[in-house]
Design a protein around this motif. Sequence first.
Motif, mmCIF file in Angstrom:
data_model
loop_
_atom_site.group_PDB
_atom_site.id
_atom_site.type_symbol
_atom_site.label_atom_id
_atom_site.label_comp_id
_atom_site.label_asym_id
_atom_site.label_seq_id
_atom_site.Cartn_x
_atom_site.Cartn_y
_atom_site.Cartn_z
ATOM 1 N N ARG A 15 24.138 46.333 13.832
ATOM 2 C CA ARG A 15 24.136 47.456 12.888
ATOM 3 C C ARG A 15 22.690 47.842 12.553
ATOM 4 O O ARG A 15 21.849 46.958 12.359
ATOM 5 C CB ARG A 15 24.876 47.068 11.605
ATOM 6 C CG ARG A 15 26.346 46.686 11.817
ATOM 7 C CD ARG A 15 27.190 47.877 12.132
ATOM 8 N NE ARG A 15 28.597 47.522 12.363
ATOM 9 C CZ ARG A 15 29.491 48.372 12.843
ATOM 10 N NH1 ARG A 15 29.139 49.603 13.161
ATOM 11 N NH2 ARG A 15 30.740 47.999 13.015
ATOM 12 N N PRO A 16 22.401 49.163 12.448
ATOM 13 C CA PRO A 16 21.022 49.603 12.197
ATOM 14 C C PRO A 16 20.407 49.026 10.920
ATOM 15 O O PRO A 16 19.211 48.773 10.862
ATOM 16 C CB PRO A 16 21.152 51.130 12.085
ATOM 17 C CG PRO A 16 22.391 51.466 12.827
ATOM 18 C CD PRO A 16 23.304 50.297 12.659
ATOM 19 N N GLY B 89 13.257 53.492 27.989
ATOM 20 C CA GLY B 89 14.117 54.584 27.515
ATOM 21 C C GLY B 89 15.245 54.209 26.564
ATOM 22 O O GLY B 89 15.881 55.091 25.992
ATOM 23 N N THR B 90 15.535 52.904 26.384
ATOM 24 C CA THR B 90 16.600 52.518 25.443
ATOM 25 C C THR B 90 16.217 52.951 24.024
ATOM 26 O O THR B 90 15.062 52.817 23.622
ATOM 27 C CB THR B 90 16.808 50.981 25.456
ATOM 28 O OG1 THR B 90 17.122 50.594 26.783
ATOM 29 C CG2 THR B 90 17.929 50.552 24.527
ATOM 30 N N ILE B 91 17.200 53.487 23.301
ATOM 31 C CA ILE B 91 16.964 53.871 21.895
ATOM 32 C C ILE B 91 17.643 52.832 20.996
ATOM 33 O O ILE B 91 18.819 52.525 21.173
ATOM 34 C CB ILE B 91 17.552 55.268 21.584
ATOM 35 C CG1 ILE B 91 16.936 56.346 22.478
ATOM 36 C CG2 ILE B 91 17.414 55.602 20.100
ATOM 37 C CD1 ILE B 91 15.685 57.000 21.983
ATOM 38 N N ILE B 92 16.885 52.294 20.059
ATOM 39 C CA ILE B 92 17.458 51.379 19.050
ATOM 40 C C ILE B 92 17.284 52.036 17.680
ATOM 41 O O ILE B 92 16.210 52.565 17.370
ATOM 42 C CB ILE B 92 16.736 50.009 19.058
ATOM 43 C CG1 ILE B 92 16.884 49.315 20.402
ATOM 44 C CG2 ILE B 92 17.230 49.120 17.909
ATOM 45 C CD1 ILE B 92 18.122 48.482 20.594
ATOM 46 N N LYS B 93 18.372 52.014 16.878
ATOM 47 C CA LYS B 93 18.313 52.612 15.540
ATOM 48 C C LYS B 93 18.058 51.532 14.499
ATOM 49 O O LYS B 93 18.674 50.462 14.549
ATOM 50 C CB LYS B 93 19.638 53.328 15.219
ATOM 51 C CG LYS B 93 19.815 54.604 16.024
ATOM 52 C CD LYS B 93 21.170 55.232 15.812
ATOM 53 C CE LYS B 93 22.207 54.613 16.698
ATOM 54 N NZ LYS B 93 23.433 55.377 16.824
ATOM 55 N N ALA B 94 17.132 51.849 13.576
ATOM 56 C CA ALA B 94 16.862 50.961 12.444
ATOM 57 C C ALA B 94 17.046 51.777 11.179
ATOM 58 O O ALA B 94 16.677 52.953 11.133
ATOM 59 C CB ALA B 94 15.447 50.407 12.522
ATOM 60 N N GLN B 95 17.622 51.149 10.153
ATOM 61 C CA GLN B 95 17.908 51.890 8.925
ATOM 62 C C GLN B 95 17.216 51.231 7.739
ATOM 63 O O GLN B 95 17.214 50.005 7.634
ATOM 64 C CB GLN B 95 19.415 51.882 8.696
ATOM 65 C CG GLN B 95 19.933 53.067 7.944
ATOM 66 C CD GLN B 95 21.452 53.105 8.031
ATOM 67 O OE1 GLN B 95 22.113 52.165 7.610
ATOM 68 N NE2 GLN B 95 22.005 54.150 8.591
ATOM 69 N N THR B 96 16.636 52.041 6.875
ATOM 70 C CA THR B 96 16.026 51.498 5.659
ATOM 71 C C THR B 96 16.582 52.244 4.455
ATOM 72 O O THR B 96 16.892 53.437 4.536
ATOM 73 C CB THR B 96 14.495 51.646 5.680
ATOM 74 O OG1 THR B 96 14.172 53.034 5.832
ATOM 75 C CG2 THR B 96 13.859 50.876 6.815
ATOM 76 N N ALA B 97 16.702 51.522 3.354
ATOM 77 C CA ALA B 97 17.150 52.139 2.099
ATOM 78 C C ALA B 97 15.954 52.793 1.428
ATOM 79 O O ALA B 97 14.868 52.211 1.365
ATOM 80 C CB ALA B 97 17.742 51.071 1.197
ATOM 81 N N ASN B 98 16.138 54.025 0.961
ATOM 82 C CA ASN B 98 15.061 54.738 0.261
ATOM 83 C C ASN B 98 15.139 54.412 -1.230
ATOM 84 O O ASN B 98 15.730 55.138 -2.009
ATOM 85 C CB ASN B 98 15.186 56.248 0.487
ATOM 86 C CG ASN B 98 15.037 56.586 1.963
ATOM 87 O OD1 ASN B 98 14.260 55.954 2.677
ATOM 88 N ND2 ASN B 98 15.801 57.556 2.436
ATOM 89 N N THR B 99 14.546 53.284 -1.595
ATOM 90 C CA THR B 99 14.666 52.827 -2.982
ATOM 91 C C THR B 99 13.700 53.571 -3.903
ATOM 92 O O THR B 99 13.890 53.608 -5.103
ATOM 93 C CB THR B 99 14.405 51.313 -3.083
ATOM 94 O OG1 THR B 99 13.183 51.027 -2.403
ATOM 95 C CG2 THR B 99 15.534 50.532 -2.430
ATOM 96 N N ARG B 100 12.646 54.153 -3.319
ATOM 97 C CA ARG B 100 11.705 54.918 -4.146
ATOM 98 C C ARG B 100 11.674 56.354 -3.672
ATOM 99 O O ARG B 100 12.037 56.660 -2.554
ATOM 100 C CB ARG B 100 10.280 54.372 -3.993
ATOM 101 C CG ARG B 100 10.162 52.907 -4.228
ATOM 102 C CD ARG B 100 8.710 52.553 -4.472
ATOM 103 N NE ARG B 100 8.629 51.119 -4.713
ATOM 104 C CZ ARG B 100 8.094 50.276 -3.853
ATOM 105 N NH1 ARG B 100 7.570 50.713 -2.726
ATOM 106 N NH2 ARG B 100 8.068 49.000 -4.120
ATOM 107 N N ALA C 187 18.750 36.139 14.936
ATOM 108 C CA ALA C 187 19.716 35.781 15.983
ATOM 109 C C ALA C 187 21.150 35.993 15.521
ATOM 110 O O ALA C 187 22.043 36.245 16.327
ATOM 111 C CB ALA C 187 19.505 34.321 16.397
ATOM 112 N N THR C 188 21.370 35.896 14.206
ATOM 113 C CA THR C 188 22.740 36.025 13.673
ATOM 114 C C THR C 188 23.077 37.458 13.264
ATOM 115 O O THR C 188 24.187 37.724 12.815
ATOM 116 C CB THR C 188 22.930 35.111 12.439
ATOM 117 O OG1 THR C 188 21.901 35.439 11.497
ATOM 118 C CG2 THR C 188 22.818 33.636 12.808
ATOM 119 N N ALA C 189 22.123 38.393 13.396
ATOM 120 C CA ALA C 189 22.330 39.769 12.918
ATOM 121 C C ALA C 189 23.376 40.532 13.725
ATOM 122 O O ALA C 189 24.097 41.378 13.195
ATOM 123 C CB ALA C 189 21.019 40.547 12.933
#
Length: 375
Positions: A296-297, A337-348, A367-369
């Motif tokens: 999950r991102p 060329g692989t795309i990986i999505k990362a997500q961050t919470a906009n807390t500020r 490893a457990t993610a």
Amino acid sequence: MQTAEFAPWEDPQQKPLIRFQNVTKRFGEFTAIHDLSLDIFEREFFALLGPSGCGKTTMMRMLGGFETPTEGRIELAGQDIGPVPPNKRATNMMFQSYALFPHLSVWDNIAFGLRRDKKSKEQVAARVEEMLKLTRLEKFSRRKPHQISGGQRQRVALARSLAKAPKLLLLDEPLGALDKKLRQDTQFELMDIQETTGTTFVIVTHDQEEAMTVASRVAVMDEGRLMQVATPARIYETPESVYVADFIGDVNIVHGKATASGKEQYRIDWSDTLPPLTATSAKPFSDGQDCHLAIRPEKVAISTERPEAADNVVQGTVHDIAYLGNLSTYHVALPGGTIIKAQTANTRRISRRHITWEDPVWLSWTATAGVLLAE
């Protein structure tokens, strides 16, 4: 709001309210449901979830008595309901269109089924008032359907469906006609009403968010088969197949070959140019077996500096950014060329992005993610 103790499906002593036993449904040459078995328990809010044409509405129509199984049997409270006509079943169905009588007031719409059952005037009046209160429609009881909003019409249909106190209420895409904000509010109202009445609800929806919000358990379907039946948390965190992982929420799927590297730990060879990944799995994989790692991102960290200690680290370039107010999703292109999505919470509040387009960044995760899947 199901409580933590509510898990009848984990108790072998519990008898299911609804039981599909090896049910197949064919329309001519087309098989809509393939040899499907499923138990649904009393007081559950159960969601049938899947894309158009997956068979979820056919299952609901069989429960309602509008279709009969070609093979197998369906039980309600221990009784085979195959031969029982729709009007004699302890079920009620709420359609997407709500199907209200336009010439009748809200009060008379709710009373309609009770009057047909030859209830006394006093019984009808008491029950209608109870339903108006439950759905917070007291002020609108004298209005006609065209004089109230879509959300209120939805509540009238719900009140009418619950008036006869069915054992089972079937909801076919009930919130499809509402706008997003109203739909979200109504989801919580539905959950409150379901909890208050204790009626078993089965909802058909193709909206994953809706299923994940309202349901105690979700059945993810595809082409007439059950892909996974579990609580929303389990469906999201531990999907059993790439199909389920991909269907619910946002996910990165990395394809590779697994090789054991320790107890329940695997090395994933996935790229000619990038180092192998590390993942854990309680399910065994043989060396060299094809596998898919679903991450999950929100479990992928993004930074401008290489992280000190992380099980998996890759470097790439920011290709795209989706700003969703509370979240930002970064699409990062890796070498190859692989795309990986990362997500961050906009807390500020963001005055200036510290990561922007074309920036070189590091992605990392434990490893457990991720969840290691065979198919």
